[in-house]
Design an enzyme around this catalytic site. Structure first.
Site, short mmCIF file in Angstrom:
data_model
loop_
_atom_site.label_atom_id
_atom_site.label_comp_id
_atom_site.label_asym_id
_atom_site.label_seq_id
_atom_site.Cartn_x
_atom_site.Cartn_y
_atom_site.Cartn_z
N TYR A 184 -4.13 1.42 15.47
CA TYR A 184 -2.91 1.50 16.27
C TYR A 184 -3.15 1.28 17.75
O TYR A 184 -2.34 0.69 18.44
CB TYR A 184 -2.25 2.88 16.09
CG TYR A 184 -1.58 3.05 14.75
CD1 TYR A 184 -0.25 2.68 14.58
CD2 TYR A 184 -2.27 3.55 13.66
CE1 TYR A 184 0.38 2.82 13.35
CE2 TYR A 184 -1.65 3.69 12.42
CZ TYR A 184 -0.32 3.33 12.27
OH TYR A 184 0.29 3.46 11.06
N ARG A 187 0.85 -1.19 0.00
CA ARG A 187 0.00 0.00 0.00
C ARG A 187 0.89 1.24 0.00
O ARG A 187 1.70 1.42 0.92
CB ARG A 187 -0.91 0.00 1.23
CG ARG A 187 -1.70 1.28 1.37
CD ARG A 187 -2.72 1.23 2.52
NE ARG A 187 -3.36 2.52 2.61
CZ ARG A 187 -3.22 3.38 3.63
NH1 ARG A 187 -2.47 3.06 4.68
NH2 ARG A 187 -3.82 4.55 3.60
N GLU A 244 -3.24 -0.09 8.09
CA GLU A 244 -2.03 0.26 8.84
C GLU A 244 -2.13 -0.34 10.24
O GLU A 244 -3.20 -0.33 10.85
CB GLU A 244 -1.86 1.79 9.01
CG GLU A 244 -1.51 2.52 7.75
CD GLU A 244 -1.34 4.03 7.97
OE1 GLU A 244 -1.02 4.45 9.10
OE2 GLU A 244 -1.51 4.77 6.99
N HIS A 273 -2.81 11.02 0.82
CA HIS A 273 -2.24 10.85 2.16
C HIS A 273 -1.67 12.20 2.58
O HIS A 273 -0.46 12.35 2.82
CB HIS A 273 -1.20 9.73 2.15
CG HIS A 273 -0.97 9.08 3.49
ND1 HIS A 273 -1.14 7.73 3.72
CD2 HIS A 273 -0.59 9.60 4.68
CE1 HIS A 273 -0.86 7.45 4.99
NE2 HIS A 273 -0.51 8.57 5.59
C1 GBH Z 1 -1.02 7.05 10.80
O1 GBH Z 1 -1.78 7.84 11.66
C2 GBH Z 1 -0.71 7.73 9.50
O2 GBH Z 1 -1.59 7.33 8.48
C3 GBH Z 1 0.71 7.52 9.03
O3 GBH Z 1 1.03 8.39 8.00
C4 GBH Z 1 1.64 7.65 10.19
O4 GBH Z 1 2.99 7.61 9.83
C5 GBH Z 1 1.32 6.54 11.17
O5 GBH Z 1 0.01 6.59 11.54
C6 GBH Z 1 2.12 6.56 12.45
O6 GBH Z 1 1.78 7.66 13.24
O7 GBH Z 1 -2.00 14.63 18.57
O8 GBH Z 1 0.11 13.81 19.34
O9 GBH Z 1 -1.93 13.01 20.36
C7 GBH Z 1 -1.95 7.23 12.94
C8 GBH Z 1 -3.08 7.76 13.73
C9 GBH Z 1 -3.98 9.57 14.91
C10 GBH Z 1 -1.70 8.97 15.27
C11 GBH Z 1 -3.73 10.88 15.59
C12 GBH Z 1 -1.45 10.28 15.97
C13 GBH Z 1 -2.54 12.05 17.26
C14 GBH Z 1 -1.27 12.18 18.00
N1 GBH Z 1 -2.78 9.05 14.32
N2 GBH Z 1 -2.68 10.75 16.59
S1 GBH Z 1 -1.28 13.51 19.14
#
Ligand code: GBH
Length: 470
Positions: A317, A97, A376, A141
């Site tokens: 995640y 992906r 992811e 993205h």
């Molecule tokens: C993904 O987002 C992205 O799609 C990807 O590009 C990225 O590299 C990967 O995750 C790893 O982070 O405001 O500091 O509390 C993941 C989901 C949701 C993670 C929002 C960070 C907020 C962090 N994201 N979250 S914070």
């Protein structure tokens, strides 16, 4: 080369053990892959006519990125893509992906396409196919052409969803013979909230609620318009869906009442994203809460937003909320996280492997979704090399093993998850965290651009080879 994991049984290596159904096995044909995105890996920001994106502008804004870095060269994947495809092959992955950079294809956002920019993706896809790896292309993205931001105000304007649909149509026309699977927008919620509410992501806006709600509506509209464009212009058999990080709601204790409460919470807390995409309406509670700040929309918008999709992609995640059933108007309580709840290297990344069981289960149940991909899942780590030079990232292996165990619970119960894309193939530009958060199973030396497998790369290869949690 990726060394064989120590202790690998001979019969496994020859495939003997694989023929017996392993107790922790995934369904036959389960698709294993890795994921990346354009701005995070490509570099080559001025190559072959690419226009600037809002992330170029944002990352060059003093103070915006934790380590003062940017994606100007990133992993240099634009030049090293063939080498990177060999890494995918070493793992045994059968799918990849990646995302297409809109400003490579339309440097000004709209108007004349830039064939040289698109040629990069043709080369990439042809090389993937030559290596038996199925391409899954994400159209957006987060790298909006800067020209769209300047000309119309980016996602604050209805012009942007329209331009996105034209870009999607062009890509479907040009790549439809090579790509069967498209994702529209990666994580609408993050680009809306962090980009336009908190200002921590590009374009760094801090809009009031009315503006933010309108941006959210435009992003959802862009998803729907792109689904329609790909349907209209892709080859027959082309499939399309979103790649969303649904706010994950976990029953704190698995009782029927808590499970129901977690479903209700999932629907409400994703009202502006997955819920409206799947149901074609904003929930009453969402509109009531927004009050005078509610987005302006037409019934036709809602029909477009909820255009039928072929699958749903889910980035999973972390558990966002543990849910307890409650006798209140909403029907649920969101348990506050105790300060002692553990996290991985990133503060936000709390390991709660059951999230990857519950999110697809809720999505399948609430909206009768028949095909799901985990688009992811992964974690960052401190990733220091030991004296022998190996990065023993056993924290990442622990994380992955536990998430995959829960994912396997989902598939074994018939939750229709067809594949899994690990984030990420290699360390890359982690947005406002710069290069400080490494998510790769291959280490990247950002000076030399050298890729080196971490121990987790061997873990993933073993998992794929056995189609089971190892
Ligand atoms: C993904 O987002 C992205 O799609 C990807 O590009 C990225 O590299 C990967 O995750 C790893 O982070 O405001 O500091 O509390 C993941 C989901 C949701 C993670 C929002 C960070 C907020 C962090 N994201 N979250 S914070």
């Amino acid at each position: 080369m990726l060394p064989a994991a120590p202790g690998r049984a001979q019969s496994d290596a020859q495939g003997g053990a694989r023929e017996r159904p392993a107790p922790s096995g995934f369904p036959n044909g389960f698709l294993w892959g890795t994921a990346t995105s354009a701005y995070q890996i490509e570099g080559a920001i001025n190559e072959d006519g690419r226009g600037p994106s809002i992330w170029d502008r944002f990352s060059h804004t003093p103070g915006a990125i934790a380590d003062g870095s940017n994606g100007d060269t990133a992993t240099d994947h634009y030049r090293l893509y063939k080498e990177d495809i060999q890494l995918m092959k070493e793992l045994g992955t059968k799918a990849y992906r990646f995302s297409i950079a809109w400003p490579r294809v339309f440097p000004d956002g709209t108007g004349a396409p830039n064939p040289k920019g698109l040629d990069f993706y043709k080369r990439l896809i042809d090389e993937l196919s030559a290596n038996g790896i199925e391409p899954f292309a994400t159209l957006y993205h987060w790298d909006l052409p800067q020209a769209m931001q300047e000309r119309v105000g980016g996602w604050t304007s209805r012009e942007t969803p329209k331009a996105f649909a034209d870009y999607a149509a062009y890509v479907a026309q040009q790549l439809g013979d090579r790509v069967q699977y498209f994702f529209t927008i990666n994580e609408c919620s993050r680009l809306v909230h962090l980009g336009h509410g908190l200002g921590g992501d590009a374009p760094g806006l801090k809009l009031p609620p009315s503006g933010l709600n309108q941006v959210r509506h435009h992003v959802a509209l862009a998803h729907g318009l792109a689904v329609q464009a790909i349907r209209a212009l892709g080859r027959s058999g082309t499939k399309v869906g979103p790649a969303e990080n649904v706010v994950s709601c976990i029953p704190a204790i698995e009782t029927p009442a808590n499970i129901r409460a977690a479903e209700i919470a999932t629907r409400e807390l994703n009202a502006g994203y997955m819920t409206v995409m799947m149901e074609g309406k904003y929930t009453d509670a969402y509109l009531e809460k927004a009050g005078n700040d509610a987005p302006k929309f037409t019934p036709e918008d809602l029909r477009i937003i909820s255009s039928p999709v072929d699958f749903v992609g889910l980035n999973v995640y972390t558990p966002d909320h543990y849910v307890v059933a409650a006798d209140n108007a909403r029907g649920f309580t969101l348990a506050p996280f105790p300060a002692s709840f553990p996290h991985m290297k990133a503060d936000w990344l709390r390991p709660g492997p059951e999230a990857i069981y519950w999110v697809p289960r809720h999505v399948a149940k609430l909206w009768n979704v028949k095909s799901i991909y985990i688009t992811e899942n992964g974690t960052s780590g401190s990733d220091k090399a030991a004296a022998d030079g190996t990065i023993y990232d056993v924290d990442r292996i622990m994380y992955l093993r536990n998430y995959l165990t829960q994912l396997r619970r989902a598939t074994s119960e018939g939750v229709p998850v067809a594949g899994y894309f690990l984030w990420s193939l290699m360390d890359n530009f982690e947005w406002s965290d710069g290069y400080e958060q490494r998510f790769g199973i291959y280490h990247v030396d950002f000076e030399t651009k050298r890729r080196t497998p971490k121990l987790s790369a061997s873990f993933y290869r073993e998992t794929i080879a056995r189609n089971a949690v190892v």
